[in-house]
Scaffold this motif. Structure first.
Motif, PDB file in Angstrom:
ATOM      1  N   LEU A 104      -5.106   7.440   6.367  1.00 34.48           N
ATOM      2  CA  LEU A 104      -5.573   6.592   5.272  1.00 34.48           C
ATOM      3  C   LEU A 104      -6.075   5.248   5.783  1.00 34.48           C
ATOM      4  O   LEU A 104      -5.634   4.747   6.817  1.00 34.48           O
ATOM      5  CB  LEU A 104      -4.448   6.360   4.264  1.00 34.48           C
ATOM      6  CG  LEU A 104      -3.834   7.606   3.631  1.00 34.48           C
ATOM      7  CD1 LEU A 104      -2.697   7.218   2.698  1.00 34.48           C
ATOM      8  CD2 LEU A 104      -4.891   8.402   2.887  1.00 34.48           C
ATOM      9  N   ILE A 105      -7.018   4.679   5.038  1.00 36.76           N
ATOM     10  CA  ILE A 105      -7.511   3.343   5.354  1.00 36.76           C
ATOM     11  C   ILE A 105      -6.345   2.364   5.266  1.00 36.76           C
ATOM     12  O   ILE A 105      -5.522   2.428   4.346  1.00 36.76           O
ATOM     13  CB  ILE A 105      -8.636   2.945   4.381  1.00 36.76           C
ATOM     14  CG1 ILE A 105      -9.862   3.841   4.600  1.00 36.76           C
ATOM     15  CG2 ILE A 105      -9.007   1.473   4.539  1.00 36.76           C
ATOM     16  CD1 ILE A 105     -10.958   3.642   3.579  1.00 36.76           C
ATOM     17  N   ASP A 106      -6.281   1.442   6.241  1.00 38.73           N
ATOM     18  CA  ASP A 106      -5.190   0.471   6.250  1.00 38.73           C
ATOM     19  C   ASP A 106      -5.772  -0.928   6.380  1.00 38.73           C
ATOM     20  O   ASP A 106      -6.890  -1.122   6.881  1.00 38.73           O
ATOM     21  CB  ASP A 106      -4.231   0.751   7.409  1.00 38.73           C
ATOM     22  CG  ASP A 106      -2.856   0.142   7.170  1.00 38.73           C
ATOM     23  OD1 ASP A 106      -2.662  -0.488   6.109  1.00 38.73           O
ATOM     24  OD2 ASP A 106      -1.979   0.295   8.043  1.00 38.73           O
ATOM     25  N   MET A 107      -5.023  -1.907   5.916  1.00 38.77           N
ATOM     26  CA  MET A 107      -5.478  -3.301   5.964  1.00 38.77           C
ATOM     27  C   MET A 107      -4.273  -4.210   6.042  1.00 38.77           C
ATOM     28  O   MET A 107      -3.133  -3.816   5.753  1.00 38.77           O
ATOM     29  CB  MET A 107      -6.334  -3.622   4.737  1.00 38.77           C
ATOM     30  CG  MET A 107      -5.604  -3.552   3.419  1.00 38.77           C
ATOM     31  SD  MET A 107      -6.729  -3.531   1.989  1.00 38.77           S
ATOM     32  CE  MET A 107      -7.283  -1.814   2.052  1.00 38.77           C
ATOM     33  N   ALA A 108      -4.531  -5.444   6.456  1.00 37.03           N
ATOM     34  CA  ALA A 108      -3.471  -6.443   6.567  1.00 37.03           C
ATOM     35  C   ALA A 108      -3.850  -7.668   5.755  1.00 37.03           C
ATOM     36  O   ALA A 108      -5.025  -8.054   5.706  1.00 37.03           O
ATOM     37  CB  ALA A 108      -3.268  -6.820   8.033  1.00 37.03           C
TER      38      ALA A 108
ATOM     39  N   TYR B 201      -3.455  12.649   4.408  1.00 34.79           N
ATOM     40  CA  TYR B 201      -2.880  11.517   3.696  1.00 34.79           C
ATOM     41  C   TYR B 201      -1.563  11.033   4.311  1.00 34.79           C
ATOM     42  O   TYR B 201      -0.669  10.581   3.616  1.00 34.79           O
ATOM     43  CB  TYR B 201      -2.674  11.853   2.213  1.00 34.79           C
ATOM     44  CG  TYR B 201      -3.910  12.419   1.578  1.00 34.79           C
ATOM     45  CD1 TYR B 201      -5.058  11.637   1.445  1.00 34.79           C
ATOM     46  CD2 TYR B 201      -3.949  13.742   1.149  1.00 34.79           C
ATOM     47  CE1 TYR B 201      -6.207  12.153   0.886  1.00 34.79           C
ATOM     48  CE2 TYR B 201      -5.106  14.266   0.586  1.00 34.79           C
ATOM     49  CZ  TYR B 201      -6.230  13.471   0.459  1.00 34.79           C
ATOM     50  OH  TYR B 201      -7.369  13.992  -0.097  1.00 34.79           O
TER      51      TYR B 201
ATOM     52  N   GLY C 141      -8.899   8.032   2.348  1.00 34.02           N
ATOM     53  CA  GLY C 141      -8.992   8.340   3.769  1.00 34.02           C
ATOM     54  C   GLY C 141      -9.291   9.798   4.009  1.00 34.02           C
ATOM     55  O   GLY C 141     -10.046  10.424   3.260  1.00 34.02           O
TER      56      GLY C 141
ATOM     57  N   PRO D  39       0.266   8.976   7.997  1.00 35.42           N
ATOM     58  CA  PRO D  39      -0.037   7.862   8.903  1.00 35.42           C
ATOM     59  C   PRO D  39      -1.222   8.212   9.816  1.00 35.42           C
ATOM     60  O   PRO D  39      -1.283   9.287  10.390  1.00 35.42           O
ATOM     61  CB  PRO D  39       1.258   7.707   9.703  1.00 35.42           C
ATOM     62  CG  PRO D  39       2.321   8.273   8.819  1.00 35.42           C
ATOM     63  CD  PRO D  39       1.664   9.404   8.078  1.00 35.42           C
TER      64      PRO D  39
ATOM     65  N   THR E  27      -7.579  -2.921   9.195  1.00 32.66           N
ATOM     66  CA  THR E  27      -7.002  -2.580  10.497  1.00 32.66           C
ATOM     67  C   THR E  27      -7.280  -1.139  10.903  1.00 32.66           C
ATOM     68  O   THR E  27      -7.165  -0.783  12.067  1.00 32.66           O
ATOM     69  CB  THR E  27      -5.482  -2.817  10.476  1.00 32.66           C
ATOM     70  OG1 THR E  27      -4.888  -2.035   9.416  1.00 32.66           O
ATOM     71  CG2 THR E  27      -5.177  -4.300  10.245  1.00 32.66           C
ATOM     72  N   TYR E  28      -7.620  -0.276   9.926  1.00 32.37           N
ATOM     73  CA  TYR E  28      -8.005   1.113  10.242  1.00 32.37           C
ATOM     74  C   TYR E  28      -8.979   1.586   9.180  1.00 32.37           C
ATOM     75  O   TYR E  28      -8.686   1.494   7.983  1.00 32.37           O
ATOM     76  CB  TYR E  28      -6.786   2.035  10.286  1.00 32.37           C
ATOM     77  CG  TYR E  28      -7.147   3.485  10.567  1.00 32.37           C
ATOM     78  CD1 TYR E  28      -7.693   3.858  11.802  1.00 32.37           C
ATOM     79  CD2 TYR E  28      -6.966   4.467   9.596  1.00 32.37           C
ATOM     80  CE1 TYR E  28      -8.047   5.179  12.054  1.00 32.37           C
ATOM     81  CE2 TYR E  28      -7.306   5.785   9.848  1.00 32.37           C
ATOM     82  CZ  TYR E  28      -7.852   6.135  11.076  1.00 32.37           C
ATOM     83  OH  TYR E  28      -8.205   7.427  11.324  1.00 32.37           O
ATOM     84  N   ASP E  29     -10.154   2.057   9.600  1.00 30.10           N
ATOM     85  CA  ASP E  29     -11.211   2.396   8.642  1.00 30.10           C
ATOM     86  C   ASP E  29     -11.338   3.884   8.384  1.00 30.10           C
ATOM     87  O   ASP E  29     -12.233   4.319   7.650  1.00 30.10           O
ATOM     88  CB  ASP E  29     -12.550   1.854   9.122  1.00 30.10           C
ATOM     89  CG  ASP E  29     -12.957   2.407  10.489  1.00 30.10           C
ATOM     90  OD1 ASP E  29     -12.400   3.449  10.900  1.00 30.10           O
ATOM     91  OD2 ASP E  29     -13.819   1.801  11.146  1.00 30.10           O
TER      92      ASP E  29
ATOM     93  N   TRP F 124      -6.288   1.705  -0.251  1.00 34.92           N
ATOM     94  CA  TRP F 124      -5.052   2.006   0.456  1.00 34.92           C
ATOM     95  C   TRP F 124      -4.674   3.489   0.361  1.00 34.92           C
ATOM     96  O   TRP F 124      -3.917   4.000   1.185  1.00 34.92           O
ATOM     97  CB  TRP F 124      -3.915   1.154  -0.085  1.00 34.92           C
ATOM     98  CG  TRP F 124      -3.284   0.281   0.960  1.00 34.92           C
ATOM     99  CD1 TRP F 124      -3.016   0.616   2.256  1.00 34.92           C
ATOM    100  CD2 TRP F 124      -2.844  -1.071   0.802  1.00 34.92           C
ATOM    101  NE1 TRP F 124      -2.457  -0.434   2.915  1.00 34.92           N
ATOM    102  CE2 TRP F 124      -2.325  -1.497   2.051  1.00 34.92           C
ATOM    103  CE3 TRP F 124      -2.827  -1.961  -0.253  1.00 34.92           C
ATOM    104  CZ2 TRP F 124      -1.799  -2.759   2.265  1.00 34.92           C
ATOM    105  CZ3 TRP F 124      -2.300  -3.224  -0.044  1.00 34.92           C
ATOM    106  CH2 TRP F 124      -1.799  -3.620   1.192  1.00 34.92           C
TER     107      TRP F 124
END
Length: 351
Positions: free
Chosen positions: A71-75, A66, A62, A68, A84-86, A59
């Motif tokens: 960074l790597i995002d997930m749900a 750093y 990225g 929005p 959700t974002y790699d 989390w």
């Protein structure tokens, strides 16, 4: 991939293993959206707790910035997780010329490091990157590590041949040079320096000898035979590991002397008057502590132990006395000798 904050961990784990797992984790999750955490942990060979800690670290991983979208995002949906974002980790890596050159220099430095294990793997990786970098890989960059690489190679050879050594060694903590016979056990790299770990027949204990402090060595005809009680040191926390039986030194330092709290392992750091800090640390030798405090000059005041206070005061007074010179402008004493006037000098203050 870069991180903006340290990971939380339940215990020590090899950082290299965790890095490899993190690099594999994103493409694994991208290919399995909505996978259960328990199933993913079983596939990856880790516990659910370890996997959740890895996800927490992802989390804050990225791209620089750093913010929005960086960074790597997930749900999470119950016990299921979806990336959700790699942060572009699924794209093939293409190095810029500066990045490729930085990798080449770093690998060449590793290859030149005395005592480095798996040198063949380093050279294979270097060859691949140089080949991929094309003309840039052949850039005229020479890398040489500080220290006595030849001495480390000689020591490594003695370890491999199983031969005892007669060495002349400089001990920095006591500021003295001694000759001793040792039974080599292994070579180590700690903090970028090469060390010989050996059974010292003089001390009748296992000792670490820095390669660059061995002034002379002779390989003996007799084999190296360490006794059964000779056990390797655990250096996971560094070469110097304070223990309760070592002397505890407390000094008062000003703002310019606070750097010692980052460079040396301290037992306690407390605020003092104004900008001063009270710093307590273990030392292996009070002679070293005396030279250390004197080197700090007016930025350090010895608080304890009393014997160190006295030693520093005596040395500082001797330094002041050495600055006392005849001053003809001050006239002469009644016996006709020139008056001696002490010149001001800077020395470590003591209680």
């Amino acid at each position: 991939m870069t991180t903006s904050s340290p990971a939380r961990s339940s215990g020590p784990r090899p950082s290299a293993d965790r890095l490899a797992r993190l690099l594999n984790l994103v493409p694994y999750l991208l290919a399995r959206p909505g996978i259960e955490v328990a199933e993913a942990a079983a596939d990856l060979g880790v516990t659910e707790r370890q996997l959740r800690e890895d996800l927490e670290l992802l989390w804050v991983c990225g791209l620089p910035g750093y913010g929005p979208g960086d960074l790597i995002d997930m749900a999470f949906d119950g016990d299921r997780v979806t990336i959700t974002y790699d942060a572009g980790i699924d794209r093939p890596l293409r190095l810029t010329p500066d990045e490729a050159l930085a990798l080449v220099v770093a690998l060449r430095m590793l290859a030149e490091t005395p005592g480095m294990a798996n040198r063949d793997a380093i050279e294979r990786a270097l060859a691949k990157i140089e080949n991929a970098a094309g003309d840039l890989g052949g850039a005229p960059v020479a890398v040489r590590m500080p220290g006595d690489g030849d001495r480390a190679d000689t020591l490594r050879g003695a370890v491999e041949r199983g031969r005892a050594l007669r060495i002349t060694y400089y001990t920095a903590t006591r500021d003295e040079t001694s000759e001793r016979v040792v039974d080599p056990m292994r070579m180590l790299m700690v903090g970028g320096r090469a060390y010989l770990e050996a059974w010292c027949r003089r001390a009748e204990a296992v000792r670490l000898f820095r390669a660059d402090r061995i002034d002379a060595l002779t390989e003996l005809d007799e084999p190296a035979v360490a006794p059964p009680q000779a056990q390797p040191h655990d250096l996971s926390a560094g070469v110097f590991q304070p223990t309760p039986e070592l002397p505890l030194v407390t000094v008062r330092v000003g703002r310019a002397g606070r750097w010692i709290t980052e460079y040396y392992p301290c037992e306690q750091v407390r605020p003092g008057d104004g900008d001063e800090w009270l710093v307590s640390l273990r030392v292996s030798d009070l002679g070293w502590a005396r030279r250390f405090v004197l080197g700090l000059g007016p930025e350090a005041t010895v608080v304890s132990p009393p014997e160190l206070v006295e030693q520093v005061r005596d040395v500082a007074q001797s330094a002041l006395d050495a600055y006392s010179v005849p001053d003809t402008a001050a006239g002469f004493a009644s016996d006709g000798a020139p008056r001696v006037v002490p010149r001001p000098a800077t020395a470590a203050a003591t209680h």
